[in-house]
Design an enzyme around this catalytic site. Structure first.
Site, PDB file in Angstrom:
ATOM      1  N   CYS A   1       0.836  -1.200   0.000  1.00  0.00           N
ATOM      2  CA  CYS A   1       0.000   0.000   0.000  1.00  0.00           C
ATOM      3  C   CYS A   1       0.872   1.251   0.000  1.00  0.00           C
ATOM      4  O   CYS A   1       1.838   1.337   0.776  1.00  0.00           O
ATOM      5  CB  CYS A   1      -0.892  -0.007   1.245  1.00  0.00           C
ATOM      6  SG  CYS A   1      -1.848   1.507   1.433  1.00  0.00           S
TER       7      CYS A   1
ATOM      8  N   SER B   1     -10.054  -4.673   5.163  1.00  0.00           N
ATOM      9  CA  SER B   1      -9.774  -5.867   4.367  1.00  0.00           C
ATOM     10  C   SER B   1     -11.005  -6.746   4.158  1.00  0.00           C
ATOM     11  O   SER B   1     -10.886  -7.884   3.714  1.00  0.00           O
ATOM     12  CB  SER B   1      -8.686  -6.706   5.058  1.00  0.00           C
ATOM     13  OG  SER B   1      -7.480  -5.989   5.125  1.00  0.00           O
TER      14      SER B   1
ATOM     15  N   GLU C   1       3.400  -5.418   8.899  1.00  0.00           N
ATOM     16  CA  GLU C   1       3.696  -4.052   8.459  1.00  0.00           C
ATOM     17  C   GLU C   1       4.795  -3.428   9.310  1.00  0.00           C
ATOM     18  O   GLU C   1       5.717  -2.787   8.787  1.00  0.00           O
ATOM     19  CB  GLU C   1       2.431  -3.179   8.516  1.00  0.00           C
ATOM     20  CG  GLU C   1       2.682  -1.783   7.987  1.00  0.00           C
ATOM     21  CD  GLU C   1       1.526  -0.838   8.241  1.00  0.00           C
ATOM     22  OE1 GLU C   1       1.797   0.345   8.547  1.00  0.00           O
ATOM     23  OE2 GLU C   1       0.357  -1.264   8.134  1.00  0.00           O
TER      24      GLU C   1
ATOM     25  N   CYS D   1      -2.964   6.825   7.864  1.00  0.00           N
ATOM     26  CA  CYS D   1      -3.621   6.454   6.611  1.00  0.00           C
ATOM     27  C   CYS D   1      -5.013   7.069   6.522  1.00  0.00           C
ATOM     28  O   CYS D   1      -5.794   6.989   7.474  1.00  0.00           O
ATOM     29  CB  CYS D   1      -3.682   4.926   6.555  1.00  0.00           C
ATOM     30  SG  CYS D   1      -4.906   4.265   5.452  1.00  0.00           S
TER      31      CYS D   1
ATOM     32  N   SER E   1      -5.572  -5.585  12.423  1.00  0.00           N
ATOM     33  CA  SER E   1      -5.367  -4.537  13.428  1.00  0.00           C
ATOM     34  C   SER E   1      -6.405  -3.425  13.291  1.00  0.00           C
ATOM     35  O   SER E   1      -6.971  -2.962  14.283  1.00  0.00           O
ATOM     36  CB  SER E   1      -3.962  -3.954  13.282  1.00  0.00           C
ATOM     37  OG  SER E   1      -3.753  -2.902  14.186  1.00  0.00           O
ATOM     38  N   ASN E   2      -6.682  -3.001  12.052  1.00  0.00           N
ATOM     39  CA  ASN E   2      -7.616  -1.870  11.899  1.00  0.00           C
ATOM     40  C   ASN E   2      -9.023  -2.251  12.341  1.00  0.00           C
ATOM     41  O   ASN E   2      -9.770  -1.419  12.852  1.00  0.00           O
ATOM     42  CB  ASN E   2      -7.591  -1.322  10.459  1.00  0.00           C
ATOM     43  CG  ASN E   2      -8.349  -2.176   9.462  1.00  0.00           C
ATOM     44  OD1 ASN E   2      -9.551  -2.029   9.292  1.00  0.00           O
ATOM     45  ND2 ASN E   2      -7.645  -3.079   8.800  1.00  0.00           N
TER      46      ASN E   2
END
Length: 402
Positions: free
Chosen positions: A157, A379, A187, A288, A318-319
């Site tokens: 990304c 996702s 990440e 982000c 995680s998000n």
């Protein structure tokens, strides 16, 4: 290792691909049929609200696939189309969603095996195609693949790449990168590989511990034991915290990243004075946009009068965890599921708790008329969200008939 020079050299290699292969139209049709949802589009068009029987659904106004995830998945599909017979590998899950990763397997995209805690790249042969997922890959992994002569398809990304550029700037200015993230997350592993000296803090509590050490000193051995898995090799808290820069895992809670940045800015100002701040502290905005939009939409949604909240996304996403954390902080009953299969019945739901444990809750669906908030991580395909909504309608309709 000069990571910046290596990355530049890799990007100019004929084996490196970052822009797809010209099969966008063909792949777009496939992605639409597999992941998009007519029902979700109808809810969007109806001011993000739908009532059926006793159930009213309030959908967050930003949710699901972000641009970076959509791009990564599309590039993976294009790669299979472009290399129909080659052996294709992926260094990690393409994104944190079980149904999408299962689809990769069905397309004969193989995952690099993990032995213990290390990936076994010996299975990859020269000329094989290797996809780097949306979270990116470490410099060391890229170097191994480059040395093997693999064709590398980089779906990282651009927001993640932006963080890598930030830690490169820290390194150039001899600042230690303080990274707000989870040290095991792919990440953050990738980001730290581009950094010079680094320290990874999980939350505000850990950040405050570090800030206190900067101002007042402390027990060096205790510090190193606390961050033994979350700092660069040879890290010395008495020397390496004199100049710091802030970076983050892009999926962390935006408000906490901002608070951590402010904490270190104030700490360095207090220790070295305003005139010296710029020499001792660096900060660039690496939050982000998509993560921020989903968190802002969740903050709006939990202000509604909800009976419960369903948060849909991979259990290792995680998000998605951060979205549930917002509901939890506002006292809204919430359940994090990764697929419709977790909705066992109108009485039982299998879900991930914030502490990471998988639990079964009973009597999760209240009797009578209910309002259910729905959101999903970056996702999560719309089709997965549709399946969960339809299952809730089905359970409630059955309960009424019974």
């Amino acid at each position: 290792m000069d990571t910046k020079a290596f990355k530049r050299s890799l990007q100019h290699s004929e084996n490196y691909h970052r822009k797809g292969f010209g099969h966008q139209a063909e792949v777009a049709t496939q992605l639409e049929s597999e992941y998009q949802s007519q029902l979700i589009q109808e809810i969007r068009n109806s001011n993000y609200t739908l009532t059926r029987g006793d159930v009213t659904i309030y959908l967050a106004q930003a949710f699901g696939f972000c641009w970076g995830v959509e791009r990564a998945v599309a590039m993976a599909y294009e790669t299979r189309t472009h290399f129909p017979t080659e052996r294709i590998w992926i260094t990690n899950e393409i994104i944190h969603n079980p149904s999408v990763n299962q689809r990769m397997r069905e397309m004969d995209v193989e995952f690099i095996p993990v032995e213990g805690s290390k990936k076994d790249f010996s299975v990859v042969g020269s000329g094989d195609v290797v996809i780097l997922p949306a979270f990116g890959a470490s410099v060391q992994e890229m170097q191994i693949l480059n040395d093997k002569g693999c064709k590398i398809v980089d779906t990282t990304c651009p927001w993640v790449s932006k963080v890598w550029n930030t830690v490169e700037k820290h390194k150039k200015g001899e600042h230690t990168s303080i990274i707000h993230g989870k040290y095991k997350h792919e990440e953050t592993v990738a980001t730290s590989s581009f950094a010079g000296k680094y320290l990874i803090v999980l939350n505000m509590g850990e950040a405050e511990y570090v800030a206190d050490y900067i101002l007042n000193g402390g027990n060096r051995e205790e510090f190193l034991a606390k961050f033994s898995k979350a700092c660069s090799s040879g890290f010395d808290p008495d020397k390496d915290l004199e100049r710091v820069g802030i970076a983050n895992q892009t999926t962390m809670l935006k408000s906490e990243t901002e608070q951590i940045g402010k904490l270190f800015e104030h700490t360095m100002m207090k220790k070295y004075g305003p005139a010296e701040l710029n020499r001792h502290f660096q900060s660039f905005n690496t939050i982000c946009d998509a993560t921020q939009e989903r968190q802002d939409a969740m903050l709006e949604l939990v202000e509604q009068k909800l009976d419960l909240m369903i948060v849909i996304g991979g259990f290792n996403s995680s998000n998605t965890t951060q979205l549930q954390q917002i509901a939890d902080q506002r006292g809204v009953v919430s359940y994090h599921i990764d697929s419709v299969a977790r909705l066992l019945s109108g009485n039982k739901i299998e879900h991930r708790e914030l502490n990471g444990q998988i639990a079964i809750a009973e009597n999760w669906l209240p009797d009578g008329k209910i309002v259910v908030g729905i959101t999903s991580g970056a996702s999560t395909p719309d089709k997965v969200v549709e399946d969960a909504i339809e299952k809730i309608f089905e359970f409630k309709a059955t309960a009424v008939v019974a």
